[in-house]
Write a protein that holds these residues in place. Structure first.
Motif, PDB file in Angstrom:
ATOM      1  N   GLY A   1       0.536   5.705   0.219  1.00 33.84           N
ATOM      2  CA  GLY A   1      -0.213   6.961   0.275  1.00 33.84           C
ATOM      3  C   GLY A   1       0.520   7.966  -0.581  1.00 33.84           C
ATOM      4  O   GLY A   1       0.543   7.874  -1.807  1.00 33.84           O
TER       5      GLY A   1
ATOM      6  N   SER B   1       1.193   8.510  12.990  1.00 33.10           N
ATOM      7  CA  SER B   1       2.025   9.714  12.913  1.00 33.10           C
ATOM      8  C   SER B   1       1.826  10.642  14.100  1.00 33.10           C
ATOM      9  O   SER B   1       0.735  10.744  14.649  1.00 33.10           O
TER      10      SER B   1
ATOM     11  N   PRO C   1       0.839  -1.206   0.000  1.00 33.99           N
ATOM     12  CA  PRO C   1       0.000   0.000   0.000  1.00 33.99           C
ATOM     13  C   PRO C   1       0.865   1.244   0.000  1.00 33.99           C
ATOM     14  O   PRO C   1       1.947   1.270   0.599  1.00 33.99           O
TER      15      PRO C   1
ATOM     16  N   THR D   1      -0.898  11.517   3.489  1.00 33.96           N
ATOM     17  CA  THR D   1      -2.320  11.156   3.490  1.00 33.96           C
ATOM     18  C   THR D   1      -2.738  10.629   4.865  1.00 33.96           C
ATOM     19  O   THR D   1      -1.899  10.150   5.645  1.00 33.96           O
TER      20      THR D   1
ATOM     21  N   SER E   1       5.655   9.660   1.556  1.00 30.34           N
ATOM     22  CA  SER E   1       6.485  10.576   2.352  1.00 30.34           C
ATOM     23  C   SER E   1       7.081   9.881   3.575  1.00 30.34           C
ATOM     24  O   SER E   1       7.722  10.531   4.401  1.00 30.34           O
ATOM     25  N   GLY E   2       6.868   8.579   3.695  1.00 25.54           N
ATOM     26  CA  GLY E   2       7.381   7.829   4.850  1.00 25.54           C
ATOM     27  C   GLY E   2       8.895   7.906   4.920  1.00 25.54           C
ATOM     28  O   GLY E   2       9.580   7.940   3.902  1.00 25.54           O
TER      29      GLY E   2
ATOM     30  N   ALA F   1       4.683  17.072  10.302  1.00 26.25           N
ATOM     31  CA  ALA F   1       5.281  18.163   9.515  1.00 26.25           C
ATOM     32  C   ALA F   1       5.004  17.964   8.021  1.00 26.25           C
ATOM     33  O   ALA F   1       5.065  18.912   7.247  1.00 26.25           O
ATOM     34  N   SER F   2       4.673  16.737   7.637  1.00 25.80           N
ATOM     35  CA  SER F   2       4.370  16.429   6.231  1.00 25.80           C
ATOM     36  C   SER F   2       2.892  16.640   5.907  1.00 25.80           C
ATOM     37  O   SER F   2       2.430  16.196   4.857  1.00 25.80           O
TER      38      SER F   2
HETATM   39  C1  LIG Z   1       9.382  16.461   5.375  1.00 25.42           C
HETATM   40  C2  LIG Z   1       8.735  15.322   6.149  1.00 25.42           C
HETATM   41  C3  LIG Z   1       8.249  15.583   7.409  1.00 25.42           C
HETATM   42  C4  LIG Z   1       7.675  14.549   8.152  1.00 25.42           C
HETATM   43  N1  LIG Z   1       7.166  14.842   9.386  1.00 25.42           N
HETATM   44  C5  LIG Z   1       6.589  13.876  10.116  1.00 25.42           C
HETATM   45  C6  LIG Z   1       6.071  14.177  11.411  1.00 25.42           C
HETATM   46  O1  LIG Z   1       6.122  15.310  11.872  1.00 25.42           O
HETATM   47  N2  LIG Z   1       5.512  13.169  12.104  1.00 25.42           N
HETATM   48  C7  LIG Z   1       5.448  11.905  11.618  1.00 25.42           C
HETATM   49  O2  LIG Z   1       4.942  11.034  12.319  1.00 25.42           O
HETATM   50  N3  LIG Z   1       5.939  11.588  10.400  1.00 25.42           N
HETATM   51  C8  LIG Z   1       6.492  12.543   9.641  1.00 25.42           C
HETATM   52  N4  LIG Z   1       6.996  12.245   8.400  1.00 25.42           N
HETATM   53  C9  LIG Z   1       6.886  10.865   7.886  1.00 25.42           C
HETATM   54  C10 LIG Z   1       5.648  10.657   6.998  1.00 25.42           C
HETATM   55  O3  LIG Z   1       5.210  11.853   6.430  1.00 25.42           O
HETATM   56  C11 LIG Z   1       4.498  10.045   7.770  1.00 25.42           C
HETATM   57  O4  LIG Z   1       4.848   8.768   8.203  1.00 25.42           O
HETATM   58  C12 LIG Z   1       3.196   9.957   6.957  1.00 25.42           C
HETATM   59  O5  LIG Z   1       2.172   9.501   7.807  1.00 25.42           O
HETATM   60  C13 LIG Z   1       3.272   9.050   5.757  1.00 25.42           C
HETATM   61  O6  LIG Z   1       2.112   9.270   4.975  1.00 25.42           O
HETATM   62  P1  LIG Z   1       2.101   8.909   3.427  1.00 25.42           P
HETATM   63  O7  LIG Z   1       0.730   9.172   2.906  1.00 25.42           O
HETATM   64  O8  LIG Z   1       3.205   9.592   2.726  1.00 25.42           O
HETATM   65  O9  LIG Z   1       2.362   7.347   3.486  1.00 25.42           O
HETATM   66  P2  LIG Z   1       3.411   6.458   2.692  1.00 25.42           P
HETATM   67  O10 LIG Z   1       4.798   6.940   2.920  1.00 25.42           O
HETATM   68  O11 LIG Z   1       2.955   6.303   1.294  1.00 25.42           O
HETATM   69  O12 LIG Z   1       3.215   5.088   3.452  1.00 25.42           O
HETATM   70  C14 LIG Z   1       3.598   4.942   4.796  1.00 25.42           C
HETATM   71  C15 LIG Z   1       3.131   3.564   5.286  1.00 25.42           C
HETATM   72  O13 LIG Z   1       1.729   3.535   5.310  1.00 25.42           O
HETATM   73  C16 LIG Z   1       1.230   2.435   4.556  1.00 25.42           C
HETATM   74  N5  LIG Z   1      -0.054   2.884   3.997  1.00 25.42           N
HETATM   75  C17 LIG Z   1      -0.291   3.994   3.265  1.00 25.42           C
HETATM   76  N6  LIG Z   1      -1.610   4.090   3.007  1.00 25.42           N
HETATM   77  C18 LIG Z   1      -2.214   3.013   3.576  1.00 25.42           C
HETATM   78  C19 LIG Z   1      -3.557   2.547   3.668  1.00 25.42           C
HETATM   79  N7  LIG Z   1      -4.585   3.194   3.115  1.00 25.42           N
HETATM   80  N8  LIG Z   1      -3.794   1.388   4.338  1.00 25.42           N
HETATM   81  C20 LIG Z   1      -2.781   0.714   4.923  1.00 25.42           C
HETATM   82  N9  LIG Z   1      -1.486   1.117   4.882  1.00 25.42           N
HETATM   83  C21 LIG Z   1      -1.222   2.249   4.220  1.00 25.42           C
HETATM   84  C22 LIG Z   1       2.337   2.123   3.559  1.00 25.42           C
HETATM   85  O14 LIG Z   1       2.310   0.774   3.148  1.00 25.42           O
HETATM   86  C23 LIG Z   1       3.576   2.428   4.386  1.00 25.42           C
HETATM   87  O15 LIG Z   1       3.926   1.331   5.182  1.00 25.42           O
HETATM   88  C24 LIG Z   1       7.594  13.242   7.620  1.00 25.42           C
HETATM   89  C25 LIG Z   1       8.082  12.984   6.345  1.00 25.42           C
HETATM   90  C26 LIG Z   1       8.645  14.015   5.608  1.00 25.42           C
HETATM   91  C27 LIG Z   1       9.164  13.721   4.231  1.00 25.42           C
END
Ligand SMILES: Cc1cc2nc3c(=O)[nH]c(=O)nc-3n(C[C@H](O)[C@H](O)[C@H](O)COP(=O)(O)OP(=O)(O)OC[C@H]3O[C@@H](n4cnc5c(N)ncnc54)[C@H](O)[C@@H]3O)c2cc1C
Length: 454
Positions: free
Chosen positions: A67, A145, A65, A136, A70-71, A130-131
Motif C-alpha cells: 500500500g 489496524s 502487495p 491505505t 507505512s507498515g 496514526a498513519s
Molecule cells: C507514523 C506511523 C504511525 C502508525 N500508526 C499506526 C496506528 O496507529 N495503528 C496501526 O495499526 N498501525 C499504525 N502504523 C502502521 C501502519 O501505518 C499500518 O499498519 C497501515 O495499515 C499500513 O498501511 P500501508 O498502506 O502503509 O500498508 P503497507 O505498509 O504497504 O503494507 C502493510 C501490509 O499490508 C499488505 N497489503 C497492502 N495492501 C494490500 C492489499 N490491497 N491486499 C492485501 N495485502 C495488502 C502488505 O503486503 C503488508 O503486509 C503506523 C505507521 C507509522 C509509520
C-alpha cells in the motif's frame, strides 16, 4: 521468456518498472529496512493481478502487495526479491450508500480521505491509525489496524463487511456482502483481515459506517505517576463511561515532548493523559464532567478541557508530537514494539518496563492507548547496547504474556516479530495457520516469509 518480459507482455508498458533507481523507491518501509525487488508493478484492475499471479506461479517468483509502505513490521518488504505489487492506483471510493450505511472502496484509498468523504455525508468510519494521512485502506485491512478510537469503536475488522480478493492462484473471489447478517459458509472476510497480505490481494472492500457523533470533547490531565493515571482509566470504565480515546504518555515521553515543544508542562508530571468523549451534546457534557471528577479524585495535578476546535487541536499536539520528540534522544536505533495487555494491567507492565530499563541502563519511552491496553514502547539503545536492548525486549515480552497480553496489538507480526510468535501461540496453532497458508498458496508465492519463522 524472462519474468520481466512476461509481465511487460501482459501489462501496459508504464505498469512495470525494473530499473535500479525505480526499484529502490519500493525497497523499504517504515521499519527502515530495505530489500531490492526484481520488479515493481502497478496493476489497475483485478484482472491485471490475476495475470501477474499466474505469471508468478509459472516462474515461481514471489509477489509482495504494497500500500503506502507505512507498515512497522516489514509486511511489504521484498525480503527475498520478487515482484512488488503497488496497489495505489486502486484509489476510488466507488459508493457511499447512505441508505444502508456502507461504503464500497478500492484498497489504495488513503484512510483520511475516506474519513472526509463519509463525514461530508454525516457518516463516520471510526478506524484512525496514526498513519491515516498516508496509509491505505488495503494496508489497514491487511494489518487489522487500530488507532486512537479503538477503545470505544474497535479496530478495522469491526468495519469490514465484505471483500473482493485475488487469490494466490489468480482466481477472483467475493466474501461477505452489504448485508448486516451473513453466515454463508466460513467467514473468509475475517480470515483475510489481519492476514498481512499472505492469503490474497484485496481489490475492493465493503465497509460498515456509523452515524457521525453529534459532539466530542477533549480533556488532558497530568498525574504524579503512571499508577494514578492507570487507576483513572479503570475508574472511568467502572463508572460505565467508554471514552472514544484514552491515550497516555509515561514520564520519559512527557519529558521528551516537553523538551521538544517547550510548553513547560506541570512540574512533577509523571504521566500525561488525553481523554476524548463523543456522542449527543448532553451526554458529552455529562461524561466529560464525570471524567474530570475521576481525574481530580486520582490526584491529577493539572486538567484542561478544550472549549473550541482550535483548543482541541492544541491539546492533541502533545500526543501527536511524541514520535517526533523521540529524536531528541540520539539512540543508535529505535526498537519500536506495540505490546498489549488487559487494560487494568497497564501500570504493572509500565513499572516492569521501567525496572528493565533501569537494570540494563537503557532508555525506554512508553506511550499509547491506555483505554485498550496497547503500549508503544520505544527502546533507545546506544551502539554498544544493541544486544542488551534485544534481551530487554525479550524480558518485556515474557512479562507481557504472564500478564495475559500479546506481543502485538496493532502492528502485526511481519518479519520483525516472526521469531517471537511462538511466545503467544502453541505449535499446533501455528501449524493450523500454516496449513491454511499452504492450502491457499501451495507454491508459497504471495508474501512469503511473513508472520511465520521459516
Ligand atoms: C507514523 C506511523 C504511525 C502508525 N500508526 C499506526 C496506528 O496507529 N495503528 C496501526 O495499526 N498501525 C499504525 N502504523 C502502521 C501502519 O501505518 C499500518 O499498519 C497501515 O495499515 C499500513 O498501511 P500501508 O498502506 O502503509 O500498508 P503497507 O505498509 O504497504 O503494507 C502493510 C501490509 O499490508 C499488505 N497489503 C497492502 N495492501 C494490500 C492489499 N490491497 N491486499 C492485501 N495485502 C495488502 C502488505 O503486503 C503488508 O503486509 C503506523 C505507521 C507509522 C509509520
Amino acid at each position: 521468456m524472462s519474468i520481466i518480459d512476461a509481465l511487460e507482455h501482459h501489462l501496459d508498458s508504464d505498469a512495470v518498472l525494473s530499473s535500479e533507481e525505480d526499484l529502490l523507491c519500493y525497497a523499504y518501509d517504515a521499519t527502515g529496512k530495505s530489500y531490492m525487488p526484481l520488479a515493481v508493478v502497478f496493476p489497475r484492475a483485478p484482472e491485471d493481478i490475476s495475470l501477474i499471479m499466474r505469471v508468478a506461479n509459472e516462474h515461481r517468483v514471489s509477489v509482495i502487495p504494497r500500500g503506502a509502505g507505512s507498515g512497522m513490521t516489514g509486511g511489504s518488504l521484498p525480503e527475498s526479491g520478487g515482484i512488488v505489487l503497488v496497489m495505489t492506483q486502486f484509489d476510488r471510493i466507488l459508493e457511499i450508500d447512505t441508505e444502508n450505511l456502507v461504503a464500497v472502496v478500492e484498497p489504495g484509498v488513503i484512510t483520511s480521505q475516506l474519513h472526509k468523504a463519509v463525514e461530508a455525508e454525516g457518516l463516520f468510519y471510526p478506524p484512525d491509525p496514526a498513519s491515516m494521512n498516508f496509509s491505505t485502506l488495503g494496508g489497514n485491512i491487511a494489518e487489522n489496524s487500530g488507532g486512537m478510537r479503538a477503545v470505544k469503536y474497535g479496530t478495522t475488522k469491526e468495519y469490514i463487511l465484505g471483500l473482493e480478493v485475488v487469490l494466490p492462484s489468480g482466481e477472483i473471489i467475493h466474501t461477505g456482502s452489504k448485508c448486516v447478517k451473513d453466515v454463508v459458509g466460513y467467514n473468509l472476510t475475517q480470515l483475510l483481515v489481519g492476514s498481512e497480505g499472505t492469503l490474497g490481494i484485496v481489490t475492493k472492500a465493503i465497509l460498515k459506517l456509523l452515524p457521525l457523533p453529534e459532539a466530542k470533547k477533549t480533556l488532558t490531565a497530568t498525574f504524579p505517576s503512571i499508577l494514578d493515571a492507570g487507576r483513572t482509566v479503570s475508574e472511568i470504565i467502572r463508572r460505565k463511561i467508554i471514552p472514544t480515546t484514552m491515550e497516555f504518555l509515561d514520564r520519559h515521553a512527557v519529558w521528551c515532548v516537553d523538551q521538544y515543544l517547550q510548553i513547560g508542562l506541570a512540574p512533577g508530571a509523571g504521566a500525561f493523559m488525553l481523554i476524548e468523549v463523543d456522542g449527543d451534546q448532553d451526554q458529552v457534557e455529562k461524561n466529560i464532567a464525570k471524567v474530570r471528577e475521576v481525574c481530580s479524585a486520582n490526584k491529577a495535578i493539572e486538567i484542561q478541557i478544550a472549549a473550541t476546535a482550535e483548543e482541541q487541536d492544541d491539546l492533541w499536539r502533545m500526543r501527536r508530537s511524541v514520535s517526533a520528540s523521540l529524536a531528541h534522544f540520539k539512540s543508535a536505533v529505535k526498537i519500536n514494539e506495540d505490546i498489549v495487555v488487559p487494560r487494568a494491567k497497564i501500570p504493572e507492565i509500565i513499572q516492569f518496563i521501567e525496572s528493565v530499563g533501569e537494570r540494563h541502563e537503557i532508555r525506554i519511552v512508553n506511550f499509547g492507548h491506555a483505554g485498550d491496553g496497547n503500549i508503544h514502547l520505544n527502546v533507545l539503545p546506544q551502539n554498544e547496547q544493541l544486544e542488551t536492548a534485544h534481551k530487554a525486549v525479550d524480558e518485556i515480552f515474557d512479562r507481557t504474556i504472564e500478564l495475559g497480553g500479546r506481543i502485538s496489538g496493532e502492528h502485526g507480526i511481519g518479519t520483525s516479530k516472526r521469531e517471537y510468535i511462538g511466545k503467544n501461540l502453541e505449535p499446533a496453532a501455528i501449524a493450523a495457520m500454516q496449513a491454511v497458508k499452504r492450502a491457499w498458496d501451495p507454491n508459497n508465492i504471495l508474501n512469503p516469509g511473513k508472520i511465520f519463522p521459516e
